[in-house]
Write an enzyme that holds these catalytic residues in place. Structure first.
Site, mmCIF file in Angstrom:
data_model
loop_
_atom_site.group_PDB
_atom_site.id
_atom_site.type_symbol
_atom_site.label_atom_id
_atom_site.label_comp_id
_atom_site.label_asym_id
_atom_site.label_seq_id
_atom_site.Cartn_x
_atom_site.Cartn_y
_atom_site.Cartn_z
ATOM 1 N N PRO A 2 -50.753 23.136 -18.281
ATOM 2 C CA PRO A 2 -49.611 22.508 -17.592
ATOM 3 C C PRO A 2 -48.569 22.415 -18.589
ATOM 4 C CG PRO A 2 -51.476 21.307 -17.132
ATOM 5 C CD PRO A 2 -51.752 22.170 -18.348
ATOM 6 N N GLU A 3 -47.360 22.686 -17.896
ATOM 7 C CA GLU A 3 -45.726 22.817 -18.621
ATOM 8 C C GLU A 3 -45.307 21.438 -18.191
ATOM 9 O OE1 GLU A 3 -44.164 26.613 -18.351
ATOM 10 O OE2 GLU A 3 -46.054 27.689 -18.272
ATOM 11 N N LYS A 50 -45.026 18.458 -23.366
ATOM 12 C CA LYS A 50 -46.294 18.583 -22.525
ATOM 13 C C LYS A 50 -47.315 17.471 -22.910
ATOM 14 C CE LYS A 50 -45.818 23.665 -23.543
ATOM 15 N NZ LYS A 50 -46.472 24.903 -23.634
ATOM 16 N N ARG A 303 -49.075 35.387 -26.620
ATOM 17 C CA ARG A 303 -49.116 35.069 -24.925
ATOM 18 C C ARG A 303 -48.847 36.700 -24.265
ATOM 19 N NH1 ARG A 303 -48.496 30.303 -28.092
ATOM 20 N NH2 ARG A 303 -48.795 28.634 -26.795
#
Length: 316
Positions: A2-3, A50, A303
């Site tokens: 989750p950001e 975060k 990423r």
């Protein structure tokens, strides 16, 4: 994982319980003795990037701000109800069953602040994993069968039952006691104290721009989904060295980051659907085929990145 916008929503879910006493606890956490939380009062709830932080004190200790005051303060700080001016970006949510390599929390990149060895404090730091979430007065149910074909519900890391009768459930997260929140509001893209000048200086580095955007020292709360979407909105190739970009391009990119994150949070709080423009897509909104690559700094976590070669041309 989750950001920033998602963790802000988690914080708002915990705010109504501030001031209440824990009556019963449960959960599968191995790094935390959940029984230590019994009979403690939830004094405060904060979010930084975060990470979610919950403060606990003895039940006879001073009561923190009321739930209404906390919710209003956090909402005002993140600008959830402020109209966003200028370019309209689409908010994005990860696919619920995505197994993308970059979302796994098995490794940390250089952009994540290291966990210092601390003694027992009264703040509980909660860092969410790929499918991390917070539930209020309900447990998460299996949405599909696992690899063995079993329909098993997710196992919560922590369950807090309060004397009022309500309860909070935390899934897929790491729990760690600390003496105080590791916070730098100047780096939080959803904070009113976000320091644009410092962020712009960071973007001027000769590193590929997609590396810098994930550096939590300057863009706390900005994750891979936001990175992909704002680079497309700003029409910047992800591997462009920041030092080759014009100041106007960097300003536009930073505007996209703040606006996109604020809109994503606003939509989350209003239950609106979120639709990516390039993240995990095959074509951009203009119909151009997208390219996909795995990028990251040397020795750091890589990423997946999506970009449009036509809308985001490489800078020579």
């Amino acid at each position: 994982m989750p950001e920033g916008p998602s963790v802000r929503k988690f914080q708002l879910l915990t705010s109504p319980f501030v001031g209440q006493v824990v009556a019963k606890v449960g959960g599968s956490s191995r790094k935390l003795n959940v029984n230590d939380l019994n009979a403690l009062r939830l004094q405060d709830s904060q979010v930084h990037g975060k990470n979610l932080y919950l403060a606990f004190v003895a039940a006879e200790g001073p009561v923190g701000p009321t739930a209404e005051e906390t919710a209003l303060q956090r909402e005002a700080a993140c600008g959830a109800h402020c109209p966003v001016q200028g370019q309209q970006g689409q908010d994005v949510a990860p696919h619920p069953h995505s197994q993308d390599k970059e979302l796994q929390e098995a490794q940390n990149s250089r952009s994540e602040a290291p966990e210092a060895a601390e003694g027992r404090g009264n703040w509980l730091r909660i860092h969410f994993g790929m499918f991390g979430s917070v539930r209020v007065n309900e447990f998460s149910r299996a949405s599909r069968a696992n690899k063995r074909g079993d329909w098993k519900d997710p196992v919560p890391r922590l369950v807090l039952h309060f004397e009022s009768g309500g309860f909070l459930v935390f899934y897929n997260c790491r729990l760690l006691w600390c003496s105080s929140p590791r916070a730098d509001p100047a780096s939080d893209i959803l904070s009113v104290e976000f320091h644009r000048g410092r962020a712009l200086r960071a973007l001027c580095a000769p590193d590929p721009i997609c590396y810098t955007l994930l550096d939590q020292r300057y863009f706390s709360g900005l994750g891979n989904i936001i990175k992909n979407e704002i680079l497309y909105l700003a029409r910047i190739h992800p591997l462009t060295p920041g030092s080759l970009l014009a100041p106007s391009d960097l300003e536009r990119l930073l505007d996209c980051a703040v606006q996109f994150s604020s809109e994503w949070l606003h939509n989350k709080l209003h239950g609106q659907g979120l639709h990516p423009q390039v993240y995990q897509k095959e074509q951009c909104p203009l119909g151009h085929p997208l390219m996909k690559g795995t990028f990251g700094p040397s020795g750091g976590f890589k990423r997946l990145t999506w970009w449009c070669p036509q809308c985001q041309p490489a800078v020579l």
